[in-house]
Design a protein around this motif. Structure first.
Motif: not given
Length: 550
Positions: A53-61, A168-181
């Motif tokens: 999930g983190r790799a998809i958004i480019g946030l892997q450690p 709310a923070s995640a959906m403010l910009l109406k993203p096309a994909l939401l990853i809920a971990d």
């Protein structure tokens, strides 16, 4: 499926540790996500779900690098994006909600400032426009009086409200994909249902695709059209959720489904004997700072709770967050003071300094929700277990033998004795916490959310371990949990709490099959279950299933 139908495409993805060239923590993973699709990603801890999930958004450690394969958003490889394009992608195209909002939200910033950040970074709205959108979103996610809460800090919100703020923070910009971990791991059944329904409703409104990373299989079955099963970095099975649950093709999927809690046999206990533990009209009052002379800022967290626990009995305490479950357990263990009522052990009062005080203190142990927080990080496992025997007049050899025996009983190896807590997995640490609680052979154990943070298979192992140890050693147990499936498997009797009061109690089967309280019925109806059906399982409800979208 055509390329035009695909928003996210992952092809033969390989992730590894930079310092270990041969290591792979994600291996050959491939899947596609269509716009508006809801997909579950399940598997044990350490299977690679969160890393994927983190790799998809480019946030892997740091230290985790790509070893092969591609991740494409709208047909474009994210590895080829510039840093500026990646920043733009996060929030506008893909957003993520993490498991623990308290560690994701900045404790030193107000909620208003934190919600304002993505709008300032990704839009050209002025101050008034951003404030209006923030207030509208806060109201949408169900935060009362949003204008009055903008200057509040994360610690001033409940766990459920903090998760709503993250959404709310995640959906403010109406993203096309939401990853809920693991968005609802620490939430009770009612709040979990509210947060999930809100998440699903908002993603549907905006046409947002959802990847729900979870070890909660009933939740995935309820909300996801498709499921992907991950094991040791590989996708071992994926497809339509109902089909995979009903007819799992892979042995590992069958293992996951077999680990789901099941109702155990109901035991009987002597009604005439003196209870091992008895609470009579117990009250706990919290006083806000500066409220010593004012009753206005005093809160009764426990409003006259009365219950009994018999020898060898497992009594479960359930209820929504804030219902007083943990307060009851901590007051009973004398970890917090109580302002009224009485606690009896073997029929004798156990107020500090009383005749029964030392007997109770030596025979009451507690298993906490977070073993990492309850174990001293500087102590080896051997020292942590030895410390629990400090009050026993036994020699070094007998102490060592007892430590080795209890380690074997909880399914650990002797080599674990010289490890520190951070060198063990979550399931292993929980086994250590259980060993520490029962090594002195107490008569009464309080387990506060002892398995809530564990994945399906590890939870099943720990539950079997608890049941086996409880029968072998014969200790009574007060089992505090918001996981109703676990309670149904383990408990002999169930106590239901709401707003500091006990609203219903009785034998487990009666509480689960014919609750008398509307609140108990609502609690049991909030989350679905999985019922055995042939080789697999099917979605089921304890009572009437909710209407579609409800």
């Amino acid at each position: 499926m055509t390329d035009q139908d695909t928003f996210l495409s992952v092809e033969a993805l390989e992730l590894g540790i930079a310092s270990l060239p041969e290591n792979r923590i994600v291996r050959g993973v491939s899947f596609d996500i269509r716009p508006g699709e809801m997909v579950g990603l399940v598997g044990e801890s350490g299977s690679g779900k969160t890393m994927l999930g983190r790799a998809i958004i480019g946030l892997q450690p740091g230290g985790i690098v790509g070893r092969g394969g591609t991740i494409r958003l709208r047909g474009r490889d994210i590895a080829q994006m510039s840093p500026r394009e990646r920043r733009k992608m996060r929030g506008e195209d893909v957003a993520i909600v993490f498991q623990e909002p308290m560690t994701s939200l900045n404790p030193s910033m107000t909620i208003g400032r934190q919600l304002d950040e993505p709008l300032r970074s990704h839009t050209k709205l002025g101050t008034a426009g951003r404030r209006a959108r923030i207030l509208q979103m806060m109201e949408r996610v169900g935060i009362p009086s949003p204008a009055d809460r903008l200057n509040d800090y994360p610690h001033e919100f409940s766990g459920g409200m903090r998760q709503r703020i993250m959404l709310a923070s995640a959906m403010l910009l109406k993203p096309a994909l939401l990853i809920a971990d693991e968005p609802t791991t620490a939430l009770d059944a009612l709040v979990q249902r509210e947060v999930l329904e809100l998440m699903v409703e908002m993603t549907r409104e905006n046409g947002t695709a959802l990847i729900l990373i979870s070890h909660d299989l009933p939740m995935v079955a309820r909300y996801c059209e498709r499921v992907m099963v991950m094991r040791q970095g590989e996708l071992v099975e994926q497809g339509e959720t109902r089909r995979i649950l009903a007819q799992p093709a892979h042995d590992y999927t069958r293992k996951l489904l077999a680990a789901m809690p099941e109702r155990g046999p109901l035991r009987s206990f002597g009604e005439d004997e003196t209870p091992l533990v008895e609470l009579r009209d117990l009250k706990v009052e919290y006083v806000s700072r500066g409220a010593l002379l004012s009753r206005a800022n005093r809160k009764l967290a426990l409003r006259g709770a009365s219950l009994t626990v018999r020898r060898g009995e497992v009594v479960a305490v359930v209820g929504a967050s804030g219902s007083g479950k943990t307060t009851l357990g901590r007051a009973l263990a004398h970890l917090i003071p109580y302002s009224g009522g009485e606690i009896l052990f073997r029929g004798k009062p156990v107020a500090r300094g009383s005749e029964g005080w030392m007997d109770f203190r030596l025979n009451c142990q507690m298993i906490f929700q977070d073993p990492f927080g309850s174990l001293d990080p500087r102590f080896t496992i051997r020292r942590a277990l030895a410390e629990a025997l400090y009050h026993m007049d036994i020699g070094a050899q007998e102490k060592d033998e007892r430590i080795r025996r209890i380690v074997a009983e909880v399914g650990l190896e002797e080599e674990h004795l010289d490890r520190l807590p951070h060198e063990m997995s979550g399931g292993q640490r929980q086994r250590v916490a259980i060993a520490r609680a029962i090594i002195s052979e107490p008569d009464f154990v309080i387990a506060d959310e002892a398995v809530s943070a564990l994945d399906v298979t590890v939870r099943a192992q720990v539950l079997d371990l608890l049941a086996d140890l409880q029968q072998r050693h014969g200790f009574s147990c007060l089992f505090i949990s918001h996981d109703l499936g676990v309670v149904e498997q383990l408990a002999d009797r169930v106590v239901v709490m709401r707003d500091g009061e006990i609203v219903e109690e009785g034998p487990r089967n009666r509480i689960f099959d014919a609750p008398e309280s509307d609140y108990t019925r609502a609690l049991l109806s909030a989350i679905p279950t999985l019922k055995r059906s042939g080789e697999g399982v099917e979605l089921s409800w304890r009572f009437a299933a909710p209407e579609a979208g409800a």
